[in-house]
Design an enzyme around this catalytic site. Structure first.
Site, PDB file in Angstrom:
ATOM      1  N   HIS A  57      38.086  37.148  51.649  1.00  0.00           N
ATOM      2  CA  HIS A  57      37.601  36.752  50.308  1.00  0.00           C
ATOM      3  C   HIS A  57      38.032  35.331  49.963  1.00  0.00           C
ATOM      4  O   HIS A  57      39.184  35.078  49.627  1.00  0.00           O
ATOM      5  CB  HIS A  57      38.149  37.730  49.261  1.00  0.00           C
ATOM      6  CG  HIS A  57      37.583  37.533  47.897  1.00  0.00           C
ATOM      7  ND1 HIS A  57      36.954  38.537  47.191  1.00  0.00           N
ATOM      8  CD2 HIS A  57      37.532  36.451  47.078  1.00  0.00           C
ATOM      9  CE1 HIS A  57      36.554  38.083  46.024  1.00  0.00           C
ATOM     10  NE2 HIS A  57      36.909  36.810  45.919  1.00  0.00           N
ATOM     11  N   HIS A  59      36.191  31.401  48.354  1.00  0.00           N
ATOM     12  CA  HIS A  59      35.010  30.746  47.756  1.00  0.00           C
ATOM     13  C   HIS A  59      34.937  29.336  48.335  1.00  0.00           C
ATOM     14  O   HIS A  59      35.471  28.388  47.758  1.00  0.00           O
ATOM     15  CB  HIS A  59      35.154  30.675  46.238  1.00  0.00           C
ATOM     16  CG  HIS A  59      35.173  32.010  45.557  1.00  0.00           C
ATOM     17  ND1 HIS A  59      34.080  32.531  44.900  1.00  0.00           N
ATOM     18  CD2 HIS A  59      36.154  32.938  45.427  1.00  0.00           C
ATOM     19  CE1 HIS A  59      34.383  33.714  44.402  1.00  0.00           C
ATOM     20  NE2 HIS A  59      35.647  33.996  44.703  1.00  0.00           N
ATOM     21  N   GLN A 154      27.686  34.220  39.964  1.00  0.00           N
ATOM     22  CA  GLN A 154      28.943  33.873  39.299  1.00  0.00           C
ATOM     23  C   GLN A 154      28.857  33.907  37.770  1.00  0.00           C
ATOM     24  O   GLN A 154      29.802  34.270  37.096  1.00  0.00           O
ATOM     25  CB  GLN A 154      29.404  32.485  39.763  1.00  0.00           C
ATOM     26  CG  GLN A 154      30.697  31.984  39.121  1.00  0.00           C
ATOM     27  CD  GLN A 154      31.909  32.807  39.493  1.00  0.00           C
ATOM     28  OE1 GLN A 154      32.410  32.717  40.589  1.00  0.00           O
ATOM     29  NE2 GLN A 154      32.393  33.633  38.565  1.00  0.00           N
ATOM     30  N   HIS A 212      32.954  41.401  42.766  1.00  0.00           N
ATOM     31  CA  HIS A 212      34.088  40.973  41.937  1.00  0.00           C
ATOM     32  C   HIS A 212      34.181  42.018  40.833  1.00  0.00           C
ATOM     33  O   HIS A 212      33.377  42.016  39.904  1.00  0.00           O
ATOM     34  CB  HIS A 212      33.829  39.590  41.329  1.00  0.00           C
ATOM     35  CG  HIS A 212      34.197  38.465  42.224  1.00  0.00           C
ATOM     36  ND1 HIS A 212      33.539  38.196  43.384  1.00  0.00           N
ATOM     37  CD2 HIS A 212      35.195  37.521  42.117  1.00  0.00           C
ATOM     38  CE1 HIS A 212      34.089  37.140  43.972  1.00  0.00           C
ATOM     39  NE2 HIS A 212      35.103  36.718  43.232  1.00  0.00           N
ATOM     40  N   GLU A 215      37.955  42.060  37.276  1.00  0.00           N
ATOM     41  CA  GLU A 215      38.954  40.977  37.366  1.00  0.00           C
ATOM     42  C   GLU A 215      39.300  40.529  35.951  1.00  0.00           C
ATOM     43  O   GLU A 215      38.914  39.467  35.478  1.00  0.00           O
ATOM     44  CB  GLU A 215      38.428  39.795  38.190  1.00  0.00           C
ATOM     45  CG  GLU A 215      39.536  38.801  38.539  1.00  0.00           C
ATOM     46  CD  GLU A 215      39.039  37.534  39.232  1.00  0.00           C
ATOM     47  OE1 GLU A 215      37.828  37.248  39.202  1.00  0.00           O
ATOM     48  OE2 GLU A 215      39.898  36.808  39.783  1.00  0.00           O
ATOM     49  N   ASP A 311      41.308  33.803  48.139  1.00  0.00           N
ATOM     50  CA  ASP A 311      40.375  33.577  47.018  1.00  0.00           C
ATOM     51  C   ASP A 311      39.973  32.111  46.853  1.00  0.00           C
ATOM     52  O   ASP A 311      38.794  31.808  46.765  1.00  0.00           O
ATOM     53  CB  ASP A 311      40.981  34.104  45.699  1.00  0.00           C
ATOM     54  CG  ASP A 311      39.937  34.440  44.642  1.00  0.00           C
ATOM     55  OD1 ASP A 311      38.767  34.621  45.001  1.00  0.00           O
ATOM     56  OD2 ASP A 311      40.297  34.562  43.462  1.00  0.00           O
TER      57      ASP A 311
HETATM   58  N1  17E Z   1      35.132  33.402  40.609  1.00  0.00           N
HETATM   59  C1  17E Z   1      35.629  34.451  39.931  1.00  0.00           C
HETATM   60  O1  17E Z   1      34.891  35.119  39.172  1.00  0.00           O
HETATM   61  N2  17E Z   1      36.923  34.776  40.081  1.00  0.00           N
HETATM   62  C2  17E Z   1      37.713  34.087  40.880  1.00  0.00           C
HETATM   63  N3  17E Z   1      38.991  34.441  41.026  1.00  0.00           N
HETATM   64  C3  17E Z   1      37.199  32.957  41.584  1.00  0.00           C
HETATM   65  C4  17E Z   1      35.895  32.655  41.424  1.00  0.00           C
HETATM   66  C5  17E Z   1      38.075  32.132  42.469  1.00  0.00           C
HETATM   67 FE   FE2 Z   2      36.942  35.749  44.067  1.00  0.00          FE
END
Ligand code: 17E
Ligand code: FE2
Length: 420
Positions: A57, A59, A154, A212, A215, A311
Site C-alpha cells: 500500500h 501512493h 480519492q 481505503h 480511515e 502508505d
Molecule cells: N489518501 C488517503 O485517503 N489516505 C491516506 N493516508 C493517503 C492518501 C496517503
Molecule cells: Fe492510503
C-alpha cells in the site's frame, strides 16, 4: 551463480542456493566440503535470505509532493485530501512529471529490497493523468519490480457526478484493483453504495478490491462490516483487502467481537499502515490521544491475514518516509504492542508472505527450487537480531541477477583498555 552459506528465513541450518538463468535451480545443505567450479559465488556467511519485501500500500502518484502548494498543518487525513485536490489544479503536472516522481520513489523502494508493490492511484482527476503515468511506469519497471495499480476515487465516488464514470474508465484502461473511500463520501448511504459498487465492478471486470476503509477515528464508521459481509456473501473474500481500518481502534469490544465473526468467515486481507496512521490519527483528540491503528495483533490472533505498508513518501498526508519497510515493521511492533519474542521473530512475515497473500501473488513467491530467483539478503544471521538492528538489505536479486547491492557501514571505535 551460487549463493553459499545462506540462512533461509524461518529455517534452521545453512544452505547453498544454486541459481541458473532466472531460476532457483537447487537448494542444498551447506557444508565446508562444498566445492564448486562456478566462478560466480557469493559467500553470504550465514546471512538471511528471504523473498523480496512486498509493499502492499503506497501512493506513488503523490510521492515527493509534501509542502506543495502548502504543508498539512493539522496532520489529518482530511486536510491531506484538501491539499491534494488544490495541488492537482495548481500544479498542472504533465504525465512525465508524475512519472519522474513515481520513479524516484520506486528507486528508494528497490534500495530497500522491495520488488512487489501495490500503489493506489487517484482517479478523481478527469484527465486521469496519474493513472496514465503509472500505467507506463508499470510496464517500464516490469523487469525490476511488479506493480499493481488500484483505481482510487480519492475525492469520493459520489461527491461529484463523474466519479463512477472515471472509476470505470480507469478499470478499462488497465487498473488491476478497484478502490474506494467510503468514510469520505457525503453520506453513510453513499459510503455503503461505494463499497457495493466496488465489489460489483470487481466481479464485472475480473479485478481485485482494495478499499481505503474507515480511515477515521470515528467509532461509528463501520464500512468494514459492509466490505467483509458482502465479500463473504459473494464468496470473494480472498480477492478483497481492507486498508487502514483505523476506526477499529475506536470500536467497542462488544461490537468488535461480532465483527470478527464475519471477518473470520470472509477471509479478507488487512493492510495496516503504522507510521502513516500514528501520524494521521488522533488529531482531534486531547489527552489521552488514540493511536488510531487497526487491531493488528488481534486480527493475526484470529488467523486473519494482515500485512504492513508505508502508505506515503513525502506527500500531503505524511511528510517523511523513504520507502523502508523494515522501519515500518519497527514502528508497527511498538505501536501494536507486538514486542514479545514470538511476534519479533515472525515480524518479517508482515512485509513478505502476508503481503504476497493480500496481493494474490503467492504462486511463485518464495525461496523454492523452480521459482524465479527473486530474493533479498539482509545483514543478519538471526530473525531476532534482524528486527532489533533493523538489518540493511545487502542484496536484492531479480531474475537471477544482482539488481541492488549495499555495503554495510563500517565503524571503528577507539576506546582502549575496556573488556568489551
Ligand atoms: N489518501 C488517503 O485517503 N489516505 C491516506 N493516508 C493517503 C492518501 C496517503
Ligand atoms: Fe492510503
Amino acid at each position: 551463480m551460487i549463493l553459499k552459506n545462506a540462512k533461509l528465513y524461518g529455517q534452521e541450518g545453512r544452505w547453498n542456493i544454486g541459481v541458473k538463468g532466472e531460476q532457483i535451480k537447487t537448494i542444498t545443505p551447506h557444508t565446508s566440503q562444498n566445492e564448486t567450479s562456478d566462478v560466480n559465488v557469493i559467500d553470504l556467511q550465514g546471512k538471511i535470505v528471504l523473498p523480496p519485501y512486498v509493499e502492499p500500500h503506497i501512493h506513488l502518484d503523490y510521492a515527493l509532493t509534501a509542502g506543495t502548494p502548502r504543508w498539512n498543518q493539522s496532520g489529518s487525513v482530511f486536510e491531506g485530501i484538501e491539499i491534494w485536490s488544490e495541488r492537482k489544479q495548481i500544479a498542472n503536472e504533465t504525465k512525465d512529471d508524475i512519472k519522474k516522481r513515481a520513479l524516484k520513489a520506486i528507486k528508494m523502494q528497490l534500495k530497500h529490497g522491495i520488488q512487489h508493490v501495490r500503489t493506489h492511484v487517484d482517479v478523481s482527476d478527469p484527465k486521469l493523468r496519474g493513472l496514465e503515468a503509472l500505467l507506463e511506469v508499470k510496464e517500464e519497471i516490469k523487469p525490476w519490480m511488479d506493480l499493481q495499480l488500484v483505481a482510487l476515487p480519492q475525492e469520493g465516488l459520489y461527491t461529484k457526478s463523474d466519479g463512477e464514470e472515471l472509476l470505470i474508465k480507469a478499470l478499462e484502461m488497465g487498473a488491476d484493483v478497484v478502490g474506494g473511500i467510503p468514510h469520505y463520501e457525503l453520506t453513510r448511504e453513499d459510503g455503503v453504495q461505494s463499497v457495493l459498487k466496488a465489489l460489483e465492478l470487481a466481479v464485472k471486470y475480473d479485478k481485485l478490491v482494495d478499499i481505503h476503509c474507515d480511515e477515521i477515528d470515528d467509532d461509528q464508521s463501520r464500512y468494514i462490516e459492509v466490505l467483509a459481509g458482502e465479500s463473504l456473501k459473494l464468496g470473494m473474500g480472498d480477492r478483497v483487502t481492507a486498508s487502514h481500518t483505523t476506526a477499529m481502534a475506536s470500536y467497542s469490544n462488544a461490537y468488535t467481537y461480532k465483527l470478527f465473526q464475519t471477518l473470520r468467515k470472509a477471509k479478507i486481507h488487512f493492510v495496516a499502515l503504522p507510521k502513516a496512521n500514528l501520524h494521521l490519527q488522533g488529531r482531534f483528540d486531547n489527552y489521552p490521544t488514540r493511536r488510531g491503528l487497526t487491531r493488528v495483533k488481534e486480527l493475526l490472533n484470529e488467523g486473519i491475514n494482515v500485512c504492513f505498508g508505508l502508505d506515503s513518501i513525502m506527500d500531503p498526508w505524511y511528510p517523511l518516509g523513504d520507502g523502508n519497510l523494515m522501519d515500518v515493521v519497527d514502528t508497527g511492533l511498538h505501536a501494536c504492542h507486538m514486542t514479545d519474542h514470538d511476534h519479533i521473530v515472525t515480524a518479517l512475515n508482515l512485509i513478505t508472505t502476508n503481503g504476497a497473500k493480500a496481493l494474490g501473488i503467492e504462486e511463485g513467491y518464495g525461496i523454492k527450487e523452480g521459482n524465479k530467483a527473486n530474493l533479498i539478503v539482509i545483514d543478519s544471521d538471526s530473525e531476532y537480531e534482524a528486527i532489533r538492528t533493523q538489518a540493511t538489505v545487502l542484496y536484492s536479486i531479480r531474475n537471477g541477477k544482482v539488481m541492488v547491492e549495499t555495503k554495510p557501514a563500517e565503524t571503528t571505535i577507539d576506546v582502549p583498555g575496556l573488556l568489551w
